[in-house]
Write a protein that holds these residues in place. Structure first.
Motif, PDB file in Angstrom:
ATOM      1  N   ARG A 188      30.954  34.629  38.450  1.00 19.18           N
ATOM      2  CA  ARG A 188      31.894  35.459  39.026  1.00 19.18           C
ATOM      3  C   ARG A 188      33.239  34.641  39.476  1.00 19.18           C
ATOM      4  N   PHE A 189      32.988  33.287  39.776  1.00 25.59           N
ATOM      5  CA  PHE A 189      33.807  32.275  40.157  1.00 25.59           C
ATOM      6  C   PHE A 189      34.547  31.238  39.050  1.00 25.59           C
ATOM      7  N   MET A 202      38.243  33.746  42.080  1.00 21.07           N
ATOM      8  CA  MET A 202      37.134  34.342  42.653  1.00 21.07           C
ATOM      9  C   MET A 202      37.011  35.802  42.369  1.00 21.07           C
ATOM     10  N   ASN A 203      36.180  36.274  41.558  1.00 23.15           N
ATOM     11  CA  ASN A 203      35.989  37.549  41.265  1.00 23.15           C
ATOM     12  C   ASN A 203      34.903  38.559  41.669  1.00 23.15           C
ATOM     13  N   SER A 204      34.909  39.712  41.919  1.00 22.07           N
ATOM     14  CA  SER A 204      33.559  40.252  42.203  1.00 22.07           C
ATOM     15  C   SER A 204      33.164  39.797  43.451  1.00 22.07           C
ATOM     16  N   LEU A 205      33.927  39.725  44.620  1.00 24.38           N
ATOM     17  CA  LEU A 205      33.625  39.122  45.737  1.00 24.38           C
ATOM     18  C   LEU A 205      32.578  39.909  46.581  1.00 24.38           C
ATOM     19  N   ARG A 206      31.731  39.369  47.027  1.00 20.35           N
ATOM     20  CA  ARG A 206      30.824  39.920  47.965  1.00 20.35           C
ATOM     21  C   ARG A 206      30.773  39.730  49.712  1.00 20.35           C
ATOM     22  N   VAL A 229      27.444  31.862  42.745  1.00 22.14           N
ATOM     23  CA  VAL A 229      28.704  32.138  42.173  1.00 22.14           C
ATOM     24  C   VAL A 229      28.813  32.179  40.713  1.00 22.14           C
ATOM     25  N   SER A 244      39.184  40.268  44.228  1.00 23.71           N
ATOM     26  CA  SER A 244      39.379  38.982  43.904  1.00 23.71           C
ATOM     27  C   SER A 244      40.534  38.267  44.625  1.00 23.71           C
ATOM     28  N   ASP A 296      30.123  36.102  50.358  1.00 22.83           N
ATOM     29  CA  ASP A 296      31.034  35.010  50.244  1.00 22.83           C
ATOM     30  C   ASP A 296      31.781  34.831  51.335  1.00 22.83           C
TER      31      ASP A 296
END
Length: 123
Positions: free
Chosen positions: A65-66, A81-85, A62, A16, A88
Protein backbone atom coordinates in the motif's frame (compact mmCIF):
# COMPACT_ATOMS: atom_id res chain seq x y z
CA UNK A 1 20.90 17.38 9.63
CA UNK A 2 17.53 19.09 9.67
CA UNK A 3 14.42 17.29 8.47
CA UNK A 4 11.08 18.91 7.64
CA UNK A 5 8.05 16.79 6.80
CA UNK A 6 4.99 17.88 4.84
CA UNK A 7 1.97 16.38 3.15
CA UNK A 8 -0.03 15.09 6.08
CA UNK A 9 -3.72 15.76 6.51
CA UNK A 10 -7.19 14.33 6.86
CA UNK A 11 -8.33 11.74 4.32
CA UNK A 12 -11.14 9.23 4.07
CA UNK A 13 -10.47 5.51 4.23
CA UNK A 14 -9.34 4.25 0.85
CA UNK A 15 -7.77 7.56 -0.05
CA UNK A 16 -4.16 8.53 -0.68
CA UNK A 17 -1.58 10.93 0.66
CA UNK A 18 2.00 11.68 -0.31
CA UNK A 19 4.39 12.68 2.43
CA UNK A 20 7.62 14.55 1.74
CA UNK A 21 10.69 15.12 3.86
CA UNK A 22 13.21 17.80 2.99
CA UNK A 23 16.71 17.32 4.38
CA UNK A 24 19.22 20.11 4.89
CA UNK A 25 22.48 20.70 6.70
CA UNK A 26 25.18 18.02 6.58
CA UNK A 27 23.33 15.90 4.04
CA UNK A 28 26.59 14.29 2.91
CA UNK A 29 26.49 12.34 6.18
CA UNK A 30 23.14 10.70 5.39
CA UNK A 31 23.41 7.03 4.48
CA UNK A 32 19.83 5.81 4.92
CA UNK A 33 16.40 7.42 5.24
CA UNK A 34 13.08 6.22 6.51
CA UNK A 35 9.63 6.90 7.91
CA UNK A 36 8.35 6.07 11.38
CA UNK A 37 4.86 6.53 12.77
CA UNK A 38 3.37 6.81 16.22
CA UNK A 39 -0.33 6.36 16.78
CA UNK A 40 -2.20 7.44 19.93
CA UNK A 41 -0.97 5.42 22.88
CA UNK A 42 1.38 3.39 20.71
CA UNK A 43 5.11 3.03 20.24
CA UNK A 44 6.95 4.78 17.44
CA UNK A 45 7.50 2.11 14.79
CA UNK A 46 9.48 1.93 11.56
CA UNK A 47 7.11 2.01 8.60
CA UNK A 48 9.52 2.01 5.67
CA UNK A 49 13.18 2.66 4.98
CA UNK A 50 15.53 2.95 2.04
CA UNK A 51 19.21 2.26 2.46
CA UNK A 52 22.22 3.85 0.86
CA UNK A 53 22.40 0.95 -1.58
CA UNK A 54 18.69 1.04 -2.35
CA UNK A 55 17.53 -1.77 -0.05
CA UNK A 56 13.89 -1.09 0.82
CA UNK A 57 12.02 -2.31 3.88
CA UNK A 58 8.30 -2.10 4.60
CA UNK A 59 6.46 -3.04 7.74
CA UNK A 60 4.00 -5.86 7.10
CA UNK A 61 1.09 -3.56 7.87
CA UNK A 62 1.88 -1.26 4.92
CA UNK A 63 3.42 -3.67 2.41
CA UNK A 64 1.70 -3.28 -0.95
CA UNK A 65 0.00 0.00 0.00
CA UNK A 66 2.89 2.37 0.75
CA UNK A 67 5.86 3.21 -1.46
CA UNK A 68 9.04 4.87 -0.23
CA UNK A 69 11.34 6.77 -2.59
CA UNK A 70 13.99 9.47 -2.52
CA UNK A 71 15.75 11.74 -4.94
CA UNK A 72 19.28 10.87 -5.96
CA UNK A 73 20.75 13.76 -4.00
CA UNK A 74 19.19 12.33 -0.79
CA UNK A 75 17.73 15.72 -0.06
CA UNK A 76 14.10 14.66 -0.32
CA UNK A 77 12.33 11.54 0.88
CA UNK A 78 8.80 10.55 -0.09
CA UNK A 79 6.15 8.19 1.16
CA UNK A 80 3.24 7.49 -1.17
CA UNK A 81 0.40 6.08 0.90
CA UNK A 82 -2.51 4.43 -0.92
CA UNK A 83 -5.57 2.53 0.30
CA UNK A 84 -5.31 4.28 3.64
CA UNK A 85 -7.06 2.75 6.65
CA UNK A 86 -8.17 4.27 9.94
CA UNK A 87 -5.40 2.30 11.66
CA UNK A 88 -2.84 4.28 9.62
CA UNK A 89 -3.78 7.34 11.66
CA UNK A 90 -0.59 8.54 13.33
CA UNK A 91 2.10 11.17 13.48
CA UNK A 92 4.60 10.32 10.76
CA UNK A 93 8.28 11.12 11.28
CA UNK A 94 11.13 11.29 8.82
CA UNK A 95 14.45 9.86 10.04
CA UNK A 96 18.02 9.42 8.85
CA UNK A 97 21.00 7.23 9.71
CA UNK A 98 24.68 7.96 9.18
CA UNK A 99 26.08 4.51 9.96
CA UNK A 100 27.01 2.40 6.94
CA UNK A 101 25.47 -1.02 6.31
CA UNK A 102 22.41 -1.99 4.31
CA UNK A 103 20.41 -3.25 7.32
CA UNK A 104 21.20 -0.40 9.69
CA UNK A 105 17.67 1.08 9.58
CA UNK A 106 16.26 -2.19 10.88
CA UNK A 107 18.88 -2.58 13.61
CA UNK A 108 19.59 0.89 15.00
CA UNK A 109 17.70 3.95 16.07
CA UNK A 110 18.02 6.95 13.74
CA UNK A 111 20.50 9.74 14.25
CA UNK A 112 18.07 12.51 13.29
CA UNK A 113 14.31 13.02 13.38
CA UNK A 114 11.90 15.45 11.85
CA UNK A 115 9.12 17.15 13.82
CA UNK A 116 6.44 14.97 12.30
CA UNK A 117 3.35 15.41 10.16
CA UNK A 118 -0.09 14.22 11.24
CA UNK A 119 -2.04 11.76 9.12
CA UNK A 120 -5.66 11.16 10.05
CA UNK A 121 -7.78 8.60 8.21
CA UNK A 122 -11.52 8.73 8.80
CA UNK A 123 -13.75 5.69 8.42
Amino acid sequence: VQLVESGGGLVQAGGSLRLSCAASGTIFSIKHMGWYRQGPGKDRDLVASISQGGTIYYADSVEGRFTISRDNAKTTLFLQMNSLRPEDTAMYYCATWGLGGEYVPRLYMPDYWGQGTQVTVSS
